[in-house]
Design a protein around this motif. Structure first.
Motif, PDB file in Angstrom:
ATOM      1  N   VAL A  17       7.513 -10.432   8.004  1.00  0.00           N
ATOM      2  CA  VAL A  17       7.394 -11.782   7.443  1.00  0.00           C
ATOM      3  C   VAL A  17       6.352 -12.577   8.221  1.00  0.00           C
ATOM      4  O   VAL A  17       5.567 -13.328   7.630  1.00  0.00           O
ATOM      5  CB  VAL A  17       8.760 -12.492   7.423  1.00  0.00           C
ATOM      6  CG1 VAL A  17       8.611 -13.971   7.101  1.00  0.00           C
ATOM      7  CG2 VAL A  17       9.681 -11.822   6.423  1.00  0.00           C
ATOM      8  N   GLN A  20       3.143 -11.609   6.806  1.00  0.00           N
ATOM      9  CA  GLN A  20       2.873 -12.300   5.540  1.00  0.00           C
ATOM     10  C   GLN A  20       2.372 -13.721   5.798  1.00  0.00           C
ATOM     11  O   GLN A  20       1.421 -14.187   5.155  1.00  0.00           O
ATOM     12  CB  GLN A  20       4.142 -12.359   4.686  1.00  0.00           C
ATOM     13  CG  GLN A  20       4.579 -11.048   4.137  1.00  0.00           C
ATOM     14  CD  GLN A  20       5.909 -11.171   3.401  1.00  0.00           C
ATOM     15  OE1 GLN A  20       6.379 -12.268   3.111  1.00  0.00           O
ATOM     16  NE2 GLN A  20       6.502 -10.041   3.092  1.00  0.00           N
ATOM     17  N   PHE A  21       3.030 -14.402   6.724  1.00  0.00           N
ATOM     18  CA  PHE A  21       2.652 -15.776   7.040  1.00  0.00           C
ATOM     19  C   PHE A  21       1.216 -15.838   7.569  1.00  0.00           C
ATOM     20  O   PHE A  21       0.417 -16.657   7.115  1.00  0.00           O
ATOM     21  CB  PHE A  21       3.628 -16.373   8.056  1.00  0.00           C
ATOM     22  CG  PHE A  21       3.229 -17.739   8.521  1.00  0.00           C
ATOM     23  CD1 PHE A  21       3.388 -18.839   7.698  1.00  0.00           C
ATOM     24  CD2 PHE A  21       2.686 -17.926   9.780  1.00  0.00           C
ATOM     25  CE1 PHE A  21       3.003 -20.104   8.108  1.00  0.00           C
ATOM     26  CE2 PHE A  21       2.301 -19.184  10.209  1.00  0.00           C
ATOM     27  CZ  PHE A  21       2.462 -20.277   9.366  1.00  0.00           C
ATOM     28  N   LYS A  24      -1.294 -15.279   4.877  1.00  0.00           N
ATOM     29  CA  LYS A  24      -1.455 -16.476   4.054  1.00  0.00           C
ATOM     30  C   LYS A  24      -2.337 -17.496   4.760  1.00  0.00           C
ATOM     31  O   LYS A  24      -3.226 -18.101   4.146  1.00  0.00           O
ATOM     32  CB  LYS A  24      -0.076 -17.094   3.731  1.00  0.00           C
ATOM     33  CG  LYS A  24      -0.133 -18.404   2.987  1.00  0.00           C
ATOM     34  CD  LYS A  24      -0.789 -18.270   1.622  1.00  0.00           C
ATOM     35  CE  LYS A  24      -0.765 -19.610   0.890  1.00  0.00           C
ATOM     36  NZ  LYS A  24      -1.463 -19.539  -0.383  1.00  0.00           N
ATOM     37  N   TYR A  58       2.060  -6.435  10.353  1.00  0.00           N
ATOM     38  CA  TYR A  58       2.494  -5.456   9.354  1.00  0.00           C
ATOM     39  C   TYR A  58       2.608  -4.068   9.963  1.00  0.00           C
ATOM     40  O   TYR A  58       3.549  -3.325   9.682  1.00  0.00           O
ATOM     41  CB  TYR A  58       1.528  -5.423   8.181  1.00  0.00           C
ATOM     42  CG  TYR A  58       1.929  -6.281   7.008  1.00  0.00           C
ATOM     43  CD1 TYR A  58       3.221  -6.747   6.829  1.00  0.00           C
ATOM     44  CD2 TYR A  58       0.993  -6.638   6.049  1.00  0.00           C
ATOM     45  CE1 TYR A  58       3.571  -7.531   5.752  1.00  0.00           C
ATOM     46  CE2 TYR A  58       1.336  -7.419   4.964  1.00  0.00           C
ATOM     47  CZ  TYR A  58       2.635  -7.852   4.826  1.00  0.00           C
ATOM     48  OH  TYR A  58       2.978  -8.620   3.752  1.00  0.00           O
ATOM     49  N   GLY A  84      13.748 -10.164   3.786  1.00  0.00           N
ATOM     50  CA  GLY A  84      12.467 -10.765   4.151  1.00  0.00           C
ATOM     51  C   GLY A  84      12.015 -11.809   3.146  1.00  0.00           C
ATOM     52  O   GLY A  84      11.324 -12.771   3.496  1.00  0.00           O
ATOM     53  N   TYR A  85      12.421 -11.646   1.879  1.00  0.00           N
ATOM     54  CA  TYR A  85      12.079 -12.636   0.863  1.00  0.00           C
ATOM     55  C   TYR A  85      12.648 -14.005   1.228  1.00  0.00           C
ATOM     56  O   TYR A  85      11.998 -15.031   1.022  1.00  0.00           O
ATOM     57  CB  TYR A  85      12.605 -12.225  -0.515  1.00  0.00           C
ATOM     58  CG  TYR A  85      12.001 -10.962  -1.057  1.00  0.00           C
ATOM     59  CD1 TYR A  85      10.631 -10.756  -1.055  1.00  0.00           C
ATOM     60  CD2 TYR A  85      12.806  -9.960  -1.581  1.00  0.00           C
ATOM     61  CE1 TYR A  85      10.077  -9.589  -1.561  1.00  0.00           C
ATOM     62  CE2 TYR A  85      12.261  -8.789  -2.088  1.00  0.00           C
ATOM     63  CZ  TYR A  85      10.898  -8.612  -2.081  1.00  0.00           C
ATOM     64  OH  TYR A  85      10.356  -7.462  -2.576  1.00  0.00           O
ATOM     65  N   SER A  88      10.559 -15.493   3.945  1.00  0.00           N
ATOM     66  CA  SER A  88       9.254 -15.911   3.417  1.00  0.00           C
ATOM     67  C   SER A  88       9.357 -17.236   2.671  1.00  0.00           C
ATOM     68  O   SER A  88       8.508 -18.109   2.825  1.00  0.00           O
ATOM     69  CB  SER A  88       8.695 -14.841   2.474  1.00  0.00           C
ATOM     70  OG  SER A  88       8.423 -13.661   3.182  1.00  0.00           O
ATOM     71  N   GLY A  92       7.586 -20.729   3.729  1.00  0.00           N
ATOM     72  CA  GLY A  92       6.784 -21.470   2.760  1.00  0.00           C
ATOM     73  C   GLY A  92       7.258 -22.903   2.608  1.00  0.00           C
ATOM     74  O   GLY A  92       6.458 -23.828   2.514  1.00  0.00           O
TER      75      GLY A  92
END
Length: 122
Positions: A17, A20-21, A24, A58, A84-85, A88, A92
């Motif tokens: 996560v 992912q951040f 982004k 990752y 993880g969703y 995330s 966000g």
């Protein structure tokens, strides 16, 4: 799932996560991709620290997941990483100030319920 296995799952998910951040954040710096600037933006990707950090996260998350797979069945590990969703969406919301519509909250509750049912041992 034992405490050690759950801890390994959590490490894998949190690091992924974070990846992912950072991806982004790097994508925000990169800007919108248009057909005319796609090649220059791809070259510029290697100069944005957030993108490199995101890819590194990752990679580390994948290593932790592989270690988890040595201990847990795939039928448990793969659905369990969907937590993880939730992380995330929270990142966000709190950091990127993205809204969370009610229907998304309903969907997240289904994910949490599903993960609990998948990892539950009788």
């Amino acid at each position: 799932m034992s405490l050690q296995e759950f801890s390994l799952l959590l490490v894998s998910v949190i690091i992924s996560v974070a990846g992912q951040f950072f991806l982004k954040m790097g994508a925000i710096k990169l800007g919108k991709v248009q057909l005319g600037n796609i090649f220059s933006l791809i070259v510029n990707m290697i100069t944005i620290p957030e993108l490199l950090l995101g890819l590194a996260c990752y990679g580390i998350g994948a290593i932790a997941y592989i270690l988890l797979l040595t201990r847990v069945n795939l039928s448990v590990a793969a659905p369990a990483v969907s937590v993880g969703y939730i992380f995330s969406v929270l990142l966000g919301y709190f950091i990127l100030k993205e809204p969370i519509p009610f229907i998304r909250l309903v969907g997240l509750s289904f994910i949490v319920t599903g993960v609990i049912l998948v990892v539950w041992r009788k």
